[in-house]
Design a protein around this motif. Sequence first.
Motif, PDB file in Angstrom:
ATOM      1  N   ILE A 153       0.683  -1.026   0.097  1.00  0.00           N
ATOM      2  CA  ILE A 153      -0.204   0.005  -0.021  1.00  0.00           C
ATOM      3  C   ILE A 153       0.985   1.099  -0.085  1.00  0.00           C
ATOM      4  O   ILE A 153       1.922   1.402   0.640  1.00  0.00           O
ATOM      5  N   ARG A 154       0.431   2.220  -0.642  1.00  0.00           N
ATOM      6  CA  ARG A 154       1.291   3.229  -0.777  1.00  0.00           C
ATOM      7  C   ARG A 154       0.443   4.741  -0.575  1.00  0.00           C
ATOM      8  O   ARG A 154      -0.875   4.865  -0.671  1.00  0.00           O
ATOM      9  N   GLY A 155       1.195   5.668  -0.108  1.00  0.00           N
ATOM     10  CA  GLY A 155       0.664   6.991  -0.162  1.00  0.00           C
ATOM     11  C   GLY A 155       0.396   7.648   1.235  1.00  0.00           C
ATOM     12  O   GLY A 155       0.147   8.975   1.414  1.00  0.00           O
ATOM     13  N   GLY A 156       0.179   6.889   2.294  1.00  0.00           N
ATOM     14  CA  GLY A 156      -0.084   7.423   3.764  1.00  0.00           C
ATOM     15  C   GLY A 156      -1.504   7.788   3.889  1.00  0.00           C
ATOM     16  O   GLY A 156      -2.466   7.562   2.759  1.00  0.00           O
ATOM     17  N   SER A 157      -2.038   8.316   4.867  1.00  0.00           N
ATOM     18  CA  SER A 157      -3.319   8.562   5.039  1.00  0.00           C
ATOM     19  C   SER A 157      -3.774   9.823   6.026  1.00  0.00           C
ATOM     20  O   SER A 157      -2.639  10.387   6.089  1.00  0.00           O
ATOM     21  N   TYR A 158      -4.818  10.295   6.521  1.00  0.00           N
ATOM     22  CA  TYR A 158      -5.095  11.186   7.492  1.00  0.00           C
ATOM     23  C   TYR A 158      -4.453  10.881   8.812  1.00  0.00           C
ATOM     24  O   TYR A 158      -4.668  11.827   9.463  1.00  0.00           O
ATOM     25  N   MET A 159      -4.257   9.683   8.853  1.00  0.00           N
ATOM     26  CA  MET A 159      -3.357   9.401  10.396  1.00  0.00           C
ATOM     27  C   MET A 159      -2.011   9.468  10.429  1.00  0.00           C
ATOM     28  O   MET A 159      -1.398   9.284  11.498  1.00  0.00           O
ATOM     29  N   CYS A 160      -1.354   9.902   9.248  1.00  0.00           N
ATOM     30  CA  CYS A 160      -0.046  10.045   9.236  1.00  0.00           C
ATOM     31  C   CYS A 160       0.354  11.274   9.737  1.00  0.00           C
ATOM     32  O   CYS A 160      -0.125  12.112   9.643  1.00  0.00           O
ATOM     33  N   HIS A 161       1.487  11.237  10.719  1.00  0.00           N
ATOM     34  CA  HIS A 161       2.226  12.544  11.379  1.00  0.00           C
ATOM     35  C   HIS A 161       3.543  12.020  11.489  1.00  0.00           C
ATOM     36  O   HIS A 161       3.995  11.059  11.827  1.00  0.00           O
ATOM     37  N   ASP A 162       4.370  13.079  11.229  1.00  0.00           N
ATOM     38  CA  ASP A 162       5.900  12.690  11.089  1.00  0.00           C
ATOM     39  C   ASP A 162       6.585  12.446  12.493  1.00  0.00           C
ATOM     40  O   ASP A 162       7.397  12.051  12.622  1.00  0.00           O
ATOM     41  N   CYS A 210       4.897   8.405  11.889  1.00  0.00           N
ATOM     42  CA  CYS A 210       4.796   7.865  10.572  1.00  0.00           C
ATOM     43  C   CYS A 210       4.774   8.830   9.502  1.00  0.00           C
ATOM     44  O   CYS A 210       3.766   9.310   9.277  1.00  0.00           O
ATOM     45  N   ASN A 211       5.960   9.133   8.889  1.00  0.00           N
ATOM     46  CA  ASN A 211       5.939  10.103   7.745  1.00  0.00           C
ATOM     47  C   ASN A 211       5.893   9.266   6.379  1.00  0.00           C
ATOM     48  O   ASN A 211       6.683   9.663   5.510  1.00  0.00           O
ATOM     49  N   ARG A 212       4.996   8.450   6.402  1.00  0.00           N
ATOM     50  CA  ARG A 212       4.938   7.501   5.218  1.00  0.00           C
ATOM     51  C   ARG A 212       3.949   8.164   3.910  1.00  0.00           C
ATOM     52  O   ARG A 212       3.747   7.561   3.022  1.00  0.00           O
ATOM     53  N   TYR A 213       3.858   9.526   4.073  1.00  0.00           N
ATOM     54  CA  TYR A 213       3.282  10.294   3.052  1.00  0.00           C
ATOM     55  C   TYR A 213       4.126  10.946   2.135  1.00  0.00           C
ATOM     56  O   TYR A 213       3.974  11.459   1.209  1.00  0.00           O
ATOM     57  N   ARG A 214       5.433  10.669   2.211  1.00  0.00           N
ATOM     58  CA  ARG A 214       6.531  10.887   1.499  1.00  0.00           C
ATOM     59  C   ARG A 214       6.352   9.741   0.095  1.00  0.00           C
ATOM     60  O   ARG A 214       5.943   8.791   0.128  1.00  0.00           O
ATOM     61  N   VAL A 215       6.702  10.447  -1.046  1.00  0.00           N
ATOM     62  CA  VAL A 215       6.314   9.732  -2.352  1.00  0.00           C
ATOM     63  C   VAL A 215       7.051   8.476  -2.298  1.00  0.00           C
ATOM     64  O   VAL A 215       6.561   7.330  -2.872  1.00  0.00           O
ATOM     65  N   ALA A 216       8.388   8.294  -1.638  1.00  0.00           N
ATOM     66  CA  ALA A 216       9.019   6.906  -1.908  1.00  0.00           C
ATOM     67  C   ALA A 216       8.549   6.012  -0.673  1.00  0.00           C
ATOM     68  O   ALA A 216       9.077   4.999  -0.708  1.00  0.00           O
ATOM     69  N   ALA A 217       7.794   6.289   0.217  1.00  0.00           N
ATOM     70  CA  ALA A 217       7.407   5.623   1.333  1.00  0.00           C
ATOM     71  C   ALA A 217       6.445   4.285   1.048  1.00  0.00           C
ATOM     72  O   ALA A 217       5.808   4.582   0.174  1.00  0.00           O
TER      73      ALA A 217
END
Length: 322
Positions: free
Chosen positions: A282-291, A294-301
């Motif tokens: 799964i890619r892109g992160g969500s409304y629950m991501c926070h640095d 969890c900073n997986r809203y980065r495009v490489a995450a």
Amino acid sequence: MGHGPGTTLPWCRDTFGGSLSACCGPSRDGAAAGTHRQPVGITTRRAAPRGMVRVPGGTFLMGGNDPDGRPEDGEGPVREVRLDPFLIDPACVTNAQFATFVKDTGYVTEAERIGWSFVFRQFVTGGVMDATVPGAPWWAGVEGATWRSPEGPGSSIGDRQNHPVVHVSWNDATAYATWAGKRLPTEAEWEMAARGGLEQKRYPWGDELAPSGRPRCNIWQGRFPTAPSRGTMPVKSFQPNGYGLYNVSGNVWEWTADWWGTTWEPHAENPAGPAEGSAKVIRGGSYMCHDSYCNRYRVAARTANTPDSSTGHTGFRCAAIV
């Protein structure tokens, strides 16, 4: 797939090794490699409709080496990938679109068949199961939580027709894509499209999270998990990237076609991931991501979950051949 009193619910990455992630969402138990089957009985409705974005293909640099990245997730090394041109939806599939699919086919999602799904505890309206998620008390297994009732009994999608459909498993997403004459994007296709023509930037719009102080994605605001959450937003919120894709960072995680893996070739052409596995990327992160965690809203995450799992912060968009 019931759970009795005092049950501990597993969550993503727990069933197939690697570090745990609080933001990607829990997974259903009983997952094992080779046991998942794609949905059957769904026929193609028509050729992929207009409105998809054409990504020109070619060579791009996939992966990242961000200083705050997660090597255990297989974000790196940066490698050269070549893709044929492809089509991809500009936005995630909405509740309204998924409702059309269900009306046309009579499809019943896995959360509906099993009887429960995972909900962010701040949103729960009732039906909480006597179960816990290790290390993530903000998740609750909720009886009656489905795409129609995202927060559980008494909730609805009446005013969220243009929000992304959630509580859909990888199997559900694949069934929808088949019906629509499309498919799920490979992980490489998703990342190329998400980058929007930019090379090795942290986000789909550049390296700064909020240019000129203006938010560009729907991620957690304030202290997690106590600050109020706004949950999902309409699928075309914020400005699109260079290819015209909306919300490829934040809002909801997006299923891809690939099985999870963390080893790469230095050069690859139209990669499709490992031949088998126990979890899907799964890619892109969500409304629950926070640095802060969890900073997986980065495009490489990247991260993954089992194909039968569903949560209130995971959806999908479709792809197709040109």
